[in-house]
Design a protein around this motif. Structure first.
Motif, short mmCIF file in Angstrom:
data_model
loop_
_atom_site.label_atom_id
_atom_site.label_comp_id
_atom_site.label_asym_id
_atom_site.label_seq_id
_atom_site.Cartn_x
_atom_site.Cartn_y
_atom_site.Cartn_z
N SER A 129 -13.39 -4.18 -1.58
CA SER A 129 -12.58 -3.27 -2.23
C SER A 129 -11.23 -2.79 -1.93
CB SER A 129 -13.59 -1.90 -1.93
OG SER A 129 -14.93 -2.02 -2.60
N PHE A 130 -10.67 -3.71 -0.77
CA PHE A 130 -9.43 -3.39 -0.26
C PHE A 130 -8.27 -4.14 -1.02
CE2 PHE A 130 -6.02 -4.74 2.38
CZ PHE A 130 -5.37 -3.57 2.65
N SER A 131 -7.38 -3.67 -1.35
CA SER A 131 -6.03 -4.61 -1.96
C SER A 131 -4.83 -3.93 -1.19
CB SER A 131 -6.01 -4.49 -3.32
OG SER A 131 -4.81 -4.89 -3.71
N PRO A 132 -4.14 -4.66 -0.90
CA PRO A 132 -2.75 -4.12 -0.26
C PRO A 132 -1.97 -3.56 -1.11
CG PRO A 132 -3.22 -6.50 0.57
CD PRO A 132 -4.08 -6.13 -0.55
N GLU A 133 -2.05 -3.96 -2.50
CA GLU A 133 -1.57 -3.39 -3.53
C GLU A 133 -1.75 -1.93 -3.80
OE1 GLU A 133 1.53 -2.57 -6.30
OE2 GLU A 133 1.53 -4.00 -4.85
N LEU A 134 -3.07 -1.54 -3.39
CA LEU A 134 -3.45 -0.30 -3.54
C LEU A 134 -2.73 0.54 -2.84
CD1 LEU A 134 -7.57 -0.55 -3.53
CD2 LEU A 134 -6.14 0.06 -5.63
N VAL A 135 -2.36 0.21 -1.61
CA VAL A 135 -1.49 1.03 -0.55
C VAL A 135 -0.13 1.25 -1.13
CG1 VAL A 135 -0.92 1.30 1.70
CG2 VAL A 135 -3.30 0.80 1.38
N ARG A 136 0.14 0.05 -1.57
CA ARG A 136 1.76 -0.11 -1.77
C ARG A 136 2.05 0.71 -3.07
NH1 ARG A 136 0.81 -5.91 -1.83
NH2 ARG A 136 1.43 -6.58 0.37
N GLY A 151 -0.94 -0.03 13.13
CA GLY A 151 -0.58 0.22 11.77
C GLY A 151 1.10 -0.01 11.45
N GLY A 152 1.98 0.28 12.61
CA GLY A 152 3.30 -0.01 12.40
C GLY A 152 3.65 -1.50 12.10
N TYR A 153 2.86 -2.30 12.95
CA TYR A 153 2.90 -3.88 12.66
C TYR A 153 2.76 -4.19 11.19
CZ TYR A 153 3.10 -5.52 17.78
OH TYR A 153 3.55 -5.82 18.89
N LEU A 154 1.65 -3.45 10.89
CA LEU A 154 1.35 -3.75 9.31
C LEU A 154 2.10 -3.23 8.20
CD1 LEU A 154 -2.69 -3.53 9.86
CD2 LEU A 154 -1.37 -5.74 9.72
N ALA A 155 2.92 -2.37 8.79
CA ALA A 155 3.83 -1.83 7.51
C ALA A 155 5.04 -2.94 7.27
CB ALA A 155 4.49 -0.75 8.31
N GLY A 156 5.08 -3.93 8.16
CA GLY A 156 6.24 -4.87 8.16
C GLY A 156 5.51 -6.04 7.01
N GLU A 157 6.40 -7.04 7.15
CA GLU A 157 6.29 -8.28 6.37
C GLU A 157 5.18 -9.52 7.04
OE1 GLU A 157 7.43 -8.63 3.10
OE2 GLU A 157 9.03 -7.02 3.29
N GLU A 158 4.54 -10.10 6.02
CA GLU A 158 3.77 -11.20 6.37
C GLU A 158 3.41 -11.48 7.92
OE1 GLU A 158 2.83 -13.25 4.08
OE2 GLU A 158 3.67 -12.22 2.77
N PRO A 159 2.08 -11.04 8.41
CA PRO A 159 1.03 -10.50 7.29
C PRO A 159 1.47 -8.79 7.28
CG PRO A 159 -0.06 -10.87 9.00
CD PRO A 159 1.16 -11.26 9.31
N TYR A 161 1.81 -5.02 4.63
CA TYR A 161 1.98 -4.26 3.45
C TYR A 161 3.64 -4.39 2.89
CZ TYR A 161 -2.32 -1.61 4.56
OH TYR A 161 -3.54 -1.19 4.61
N GLY A 162 4.43 -4.56 3.77
CA GLY A 162 5.80 -4.86 3.13
C GLY A 162 6.39 -3.59 2.88
N LEU A 163 6.15 -2.52 3.75
CA LEU A 163 6.80 -1.27 3.08
C LEU A 163 8.13 -0.77 3.82
CD1 LEU A 163 3.26 0.81 3.66
CD2 LEU A 163 4.17 -0.18 1.39
N LEU A 164 8.40 -1.48 4.69
CA LEU A 164 9.87 -1.19 5.40
C LEU A 164 10.78 -1.92 4.97
CD1 LEU A 164 8.34 -1.57 9.11
CD2 LEU A 164 8.74 0.25 7.94
N PRO A 165 12.04 -1.34 5.06
CA PRO A 165 13.33 -1.94 4.60
C PRO A 165 13.62 -2.86 5.87
CG PRO A 165 13.99 0.03 5.24
CD PRO A 165 12.24 0.05 5.39
N GLY A 166 12.78 -3.68 5.86
CA GLY A 166 12.99 -4.82 7.29
C GLY A 166 11.83 -5.39 7.83
#
Length: 282
Positions: A129-136, A151-159, A161-166
């Motif tokens: 049921s989880f999708s990263p795009e749901l959170v994005r 949760g801070g690591y996962l706010a970043g890129e690959e792997p 959510y890609g939520l940070l400007p960096g």
């Protein structure tokens, strides 16, 4: 304003691929936290509210989080006036298209000690049921994301959510880090320019830049330790150290108890995330 501390007055006021993160659970797995004053008001855009009139926060609880980490985040948020529910594969609330509707805040807590970021991300995505795009999409549309340690690591890129400007990176591997192993420590940070000590276990730093970025805290090597930034119409707050750490986490590892200070810093981070627009730092 946000409610006061659990004990005493409130304290003050990466462009690298991450291979491992700890953010480990305490031996007791305890959450801690006692009743505090109620949340009174948010500045800026009114946040969605639960039926009891308080803002509603969802905290992830599942295999990508450590034992005790969701509960510690729950208690910090409840202390500051949120109605808090858990979301995850075995919770009453699961991920789905409408899971984040009416939610003021989504929280991704710490992960298991020694767990690689890619492992945590894989465990999240194992939930059908989880999708990263749901959170994005939730954040992009005006929601709020709080990432603590893993949760801070996962706010970043690959792997992530890609939520940070960096991106996020592993602090213990950074140049001139004061903590260089994945055991539990107190780490020194400058929180809004003032020295503080916080509970820390292999948390990230953040390599971010942009016109709407507030670097709330820095490690002594000048890497960003806590950040609030915009993502679309929403906002993201991340912290490498654990402001939510309860007293028993310190006790279990023989560390001086800084839990009252941590909660004050967590209060400041939450107020910045939920309130007025981020204040860029010079």
């Amino acid at each position: 304003m946000w409610a006061g501390l659990r004990r005493g007055a409130a304290a003050l006021a990466v462009a690298a691929v991450v291979v491992a993160s700890a953010c480990g659970a305490p031996p007791s797995g305890g959450g801690g936290g006692d009743d505090g004053d109620s949340y009174s008001a948010l500045k800026g855009t009114p946040a969605p509210a639960a039926p009891d009139g308080r803002p509603l926060a969802l905290v992830y609880r599942g295999p990508a989080a450590c034992d005790g980490c969701p509960e510690a985040a729950h208690d910090m948020l409840e202390h500051d006036g949120f109605t808090v529910r858990y979301i995850g594969p075995d919770e009453e609330t699961g991920f789905g298209p409408d899971a984040l509707a009416g939610v003021a805040l989504y929280v991704q807590p710490g992960g298991t000690s020694g767990q690689e970021v890619s492992t945590a991300w894989g465990l999240l995505k194992r939930d059908p049921s989880f999708s990263p795009e749901l959170v994005r999409a939730y954040v992009r549309g005006g929601g709020r994301y709080l990432g603590l340690c893993m949760g801070g690591y996962l706010a970043g890129e690959e792997p992530g959510y890609g939520l940070l400007p960096g991106d996020s990176g592993q602090y213990i591997g950074s140049r001139d880090a004061t903590v260089t192993d994945d055991r539990d420590h107190l780490v020194e940070v400058a929180w809004r320019g003032h020295p503080q000590r916080m509970y820390f276990q292999d948390g990230p730093y953040f390599d971010v830049d942009g016109p709407d970025v507030d670097v709330v805290a820095r490690y002594t090597n000048d890497r960003a330790a806590a950040v609030v930034a915009s993502y679309g119409a929403g906002r993201v707050a991340v912290s490498g150290p654990h402001p939510e750490a309860p007293a028993d986490w310190y006790r279990d590892y023989g560390l001086p108890d800084e839990s009252h200070t941590g909660l004050g810093l967590g209060e400041d981070l939450l107020h910045t995330l939920m309130g007025a627009p981020a204040r860029p730092t010079s």
